[in-house]
Design an enzyme around this catalytic site. Structure first.
Site, PDB file in Angstrom:
ATOM      1  N   ALA A   1       0.826  -1.215   0.000  1.00 49.55           N
ATOM      2  CA  ALA A   1       0.000   0.000   0.000  1.00 49.55           C
ATOM      3  C   ALA A   1       0.855   1.258   0.000  1.00 49.55           C
ATOM      4  O   ALA A   1       0.342   2.354  -0.273  1.00 49.55           O
ATOM      5  CB  ALA A   1      -0.919   0.008   1.219  1.00 49.55           C
TER       6      ALA A   1
ATOM      7  N   THR B   1       6.138   1.764   3.567  1.00 49.89           N
ATOM      8  CA  THR B   1       7.542   2.131   3.728  1.00 49.89           C
ATOM      9  C   THR B   1       7.821   3.512   3.155  1.00 49.89           C
ATOM     10  O   THR B   1       8.564   4.307   3.751  1.00 49.89           O
ATOM     11  CB  THR B   1       8.455   1.094   3.063  1.00 49.89           C
ATOM     12  OG1 THR B   1       8.240  -0.177   3.688  1.00 49.89           O
ATOM     13  CG2 THR B   1       9.922   1.465   3.214  1.00 49.89           C
TER      14      THR B   1
ATOM     15  N   LYS C   1      11.196  -1.687  11.899  1.00 54.19           N
ATOM     16  CA  LYS C   1      10.446  -2.693  11.133  1.00 54.19           C
ATOM     17  C   LYS C   1      10.654  -4.012  11.875  1.00 54.19           C
ATOM     18  O   LYS C   1      11.531  -4.806  11.539  1.00 54.19           O
ATOM     19  CB  LYS C   1      10.997  -2.770   9.703  1.00 54.19           C
ATOM     20  CG  LYS C   1      10.313  -3.778   8.799  1.00 54.19           C
ATOM     21  CD  LYS C   1       9.035  -3.252   8.213  1.00 54.19           C
ATOM     22  CE  LYS C   1       8.494  -4.217   7.151  1.00 54.19           C
ATOM     23  NZ  LYS C   1       7.171  -3.805   6.661  1.00 54.19           N
TER      24      LYS C   1
ATOM     25  N   SER D   1       9.732  -9.914   5.985  1.00 55.85           N
ATOM     26  CA  SER D   1       9.954 -11.067   5.113  1.00 55.85           C
ATOM     27  C   SER D   1      10.361 -10.546   3.738  1.00 55.85           C
ATOM     28  O   SER D   1      10.276  -9.352   3.461  1.00 55.85           O
ATOM     29  CB  SER D   1       8.703 -11.942   5.031  1.00 55.85           C
ATOM     30  OG  SER D   1       7.572 -11.178   4.663  1.00 55.85           O
TER      31      SER D   1
ATOM     32  N   GLY E   1       2.235  -5.801   5.907  1.00 55.71           N
ATOM     33  CA  GLY E   1       0.925  -6.025   5.308  1.00 55.71           C
ATOM     34  C   GLY E   1      -0.126  -5.126   5.916  1.00 55.71           C
ATOM     35  O   GLY E   1       0.117  -3.949   6.185  1.00 55.71           O
TER      36      GLY E   1
END
Length: 233
Positions: free
Chosen positions: A13, A16, A37, A41, A119
């Protein structure tokens, strides 16, 4: 000291870019910063160990400098949901471990600390805990990044409702254009943004266009031009 948890309506989205942009804006104003963070992954193997591009972007906007493991204590190679990536590598993620890592860093009292999730809001850590519970345990207000694409209004409103149901305060939201075709009809695009402003229970902190894929430091500085810090920062 101000600290926030940054979540998104979905993966990719723009979390970052928004997080690094807010940190860059704070640095521009002479503030101390830290971007975290906790779980990442999709990391690449390097001579220094697993490294994640999103984490490196946050590390680059942290001042005074922070080492990699401070910013990202749990790194996984598979580019899949964190709890699945951890399972494949024989690691069990636990909320207590993330809290224990973050609390002393928050105690450093940098002017702005941002903790970026993975996510969306309901991403699991394990079979019983979600990553969003980190914001709840640390009593952090939340910044929501809305990926601007078809369906974003419902995604944004549902996420805002879930945040409120879990207890944290929604401090603001940022629109991040992820589908350029979505903005092709400028009138409809503005109407979508107006609907988000009217229905989300928090101020808009900016709307990012689709930025060029420049080095992370350059993208963060470019994003900062479109953003404002939450009230109090």
């Amino acid at each position: 000291m101000s600290a926030y948890f940054v979540t998104g309506t979905d993966t990719d989205a723009g979390k970052t870019l928004v997080t690094s942009g807010l940190l860059a804006l704070a640095r521009r104003r002479g503030l101390t910063t830290l971007g975290l963070k906790p779980v990442a992954s999709g990391c690449e193997t390097t001579s220094e160990g697993l490294r994640n591009a999103d984490t490196l972007a946050l590390q680059g906007q942290s001042h005074p400098a922070a080492n990699y493991t401070m910013v990202n204590p749990f790194a996984f190679a598979p580019a899949i949901a964190p709890h699945l990536a951890a399972r494949r590598t024989g690691v069990r993620l636990a909320l207590d471990d993330l809290v224990d890592h973050a609390r002393p860093l928050l105690a450093e009292q940098r002017d702005l600390t941002l903790i970026e999730g993975a996510g969306g809001w309901r991403v699991p850590l394990n079979g019983q805990e979600d990553l969003s519970a980190l914001a709840v345990r640390l009593e952090l207000p939340v910044i929501l990044v809305v990926g601007l694409r078809l369906g974003c209004i419902s995604h944004a409103r549902l996420t805002a409702e879930a945040i409120r149901a879990d207890g944290p305060r929604l401090a603001g939201w940022v629109g991040s254009l992820v589908d350029t075709a979505f903005a092709a009809d400028t009138s409809l695009y503005r109407d979508n943004l107006a609907t988000l402003e009217a229905t989300l229970p928090a101020p808009c902190l900016g709307v990012l266009p689709r930025l060029a894929s420049d080095p992370p430091w350059a993208m963060a500085k470019a994003a900062a031009d479109y953003l404002m810090l939450p009230d109090g920062d």
